[in-house]
Design an enzyme around this catalytic site. Sequence first.
Site, PDB file in Angstrom:
ATOM      1  N   LYS A  80      10.360  17.221 -11.603  1.00 21.34           N
ATOM      2  CA  LYS A  80      10.933  17.367 -12.840  1.00 21.34           C
ATOM      3  C   LYS A  80      11.260  18.621 -13.452  1.00 21.34           C
ATOM      4  CE  LYS A  80       9.117  15.550 -17.523  1.00 21.34           C
ATOM      5  NZ  LYS A  80       8.081  15.096 -18.266  1.00 21.34           N
ATOM      6  N   SER A 157       8.613  10.471 -20.482  1.00 22.17           N
ATOM      7  CA  SER A 157       9.734  11.499 -20.112  1.00 22.17           C
ATOM      8  C   SER A 157      10.077  11.836 -18.931  1.00 22.17           C
ATOM      9  CB  SER A 157       9.652  12.917 -21.040  1.00 22.17           C
ATOM     10  OG  SER A 157       8.533  13.496 -20.560  1.00 22.17           O
ATOM     11  N   SER A 181       3.920  10.528 -20.247  1.00 23.40           N
ATOM     12  CA  SER A 181       5.210  10.794 -19.451  1.00 23.40           C
ATOM     13  C   SER A 181       5.223  10.649 -18.171  1.00 23.40           C
ATOM     14  CB  SER A 181       5.906  12.179 -19.851  1.00 23.40           C
ATOM     15  OG  SER A 181       6.393  12.099 -21.082  1.00 23.40           O
TER      16      SER A 181
END
Length: 496
Positions: A80, A157, A181
């Site tokens: 990420k 997210s 997330s």
Amino acid sequence: MINFHTVGVKEFIEKVKTNEIDLEDYYHELFVVLKKVDAKIHAFLNFTEGEAERKLREIKNKIKLNKPLGALAGVPVAVKDNICMRGVKTTCASKILENYISPYDATVIEKLYTSDAVIVGKTNLDEFAMGSSTENSAFCITRNPWDNELSRVPGGSSGGSAAIVASGLIPLALGSDTGGSIRQPASFCGVVGMKPTYGRVSRYGLVAFASSLDQIGPFGIRIYDTALLLETISGYDERDSTSVNLPVPPYSKLLSDKVYDDAKNIKLGLPREYFIEGLEKEVRDKIMAAVNILAKIGAKIEEISLPHTEYALAAYYIIAPSEASANLARYDGVKYGYRAREEDLDLLQTYMATRGKGLGTEVKRRIMLGTYALSAGYYEAYYDKACRVRNLIKQDFDKAFEKVDVILTPTSPTTAFRIGEKIEDPLTMYLSDIFTISCNLAGIPGMNICCGFDEKGLPVGLQILGKAFEEETILKIGYIYEQETKWYQKIPPTVE
Ligand code: GLN
């Protein structure tokens, strides 16, 4: 091209070690195919081919010199883009960090490298990890690969990491989870995703959103693969003062047929506050079907109560924005990142123009909420009160775990929604995290595993919550369920 829905990480590593897979050829083809698929799903913000090549040379040398290879030898991993990697951009999907290059590696990156993993790229996210759909990215919207029309969100997210693992081209990825997330996008994308106990994995090098809630965790296609990544990244780190000095169990080695014996008398709790109005019927049915499968193995099912659940969302949306407003104060256009450079701006105007242009709507909304909640005169009424509620939520779990070993809930009340469906209405969007947030407030570990598909062919997610620092219990339950169902074998229609 290898698809990890059909080949497990264990098998892949064996083939690397016996030279059955030529890593140079494999990676050459992988990047070609990844880019082709990514042109459809937009999971990546940046490919790290240079880093991958460097690592491959290192692995090749080790093989030549007969040196032992690490636990993730040659395995492709995606990261990420709020986790720092030296010499590579870390944008947090924000304009304000669009050209920011990290001068150092996060602890989890060092650990990946030590284990001989190959990092292939940085994945898309909601700006600064604020969101539940990846639509808040300043750069692109990631698509859910399970939707034929590519019109649905992957969740957020960590949507980029979840979507690319779902494709099966990459077996493992890292995400971060502040309020759901990792688990919510894992649910929308039908993969395994775990938020470890707060303190289990070092946050050094993770760009801070809400420091008392943030935790890095693994995505995987299978439980074994996820366990392997978790044991690689876990452990005490003196550079993170909240990391906890406890031994890390060899999670992956604990997963064998023996776990069926352990599971015979295990107690699973179903919290009544999680089976509420607004929970889609298809989701509820799939969760109950999963519970029944575990009951057949011999697990005892008990209804429990987590009475303060209804206050979790409100407490989270005070605490997380408060911490965010403090953490994001550093993006002032002076220290690093983007700076508004119009002429005649004085210092204050430079701050305002930089943050005005560099930050997106949701991030600004949170900064304003948090600054307000922390301001003199309001602190006691909001922040302090939210912290007390957080304590009550933690006590709910402490009490529940006196009676049961793990708790089962839906991960999300719905399956993946359409792009644009909730973005104009932040409150509806915040409700996507209703089942994941308490886990962060309480600091306990939680994991999503796919428990089937709805009529539209979209994955449904089961959440397994455990006692602090007992990730192995969650993994074992997940492993048994996986052995019984094998949902992971299915490949998304847009990738096949
Ligand atoms: N969706 C939640 C939020 O917007 C959680 C985000 C996260 O876990 N990083 O804050």
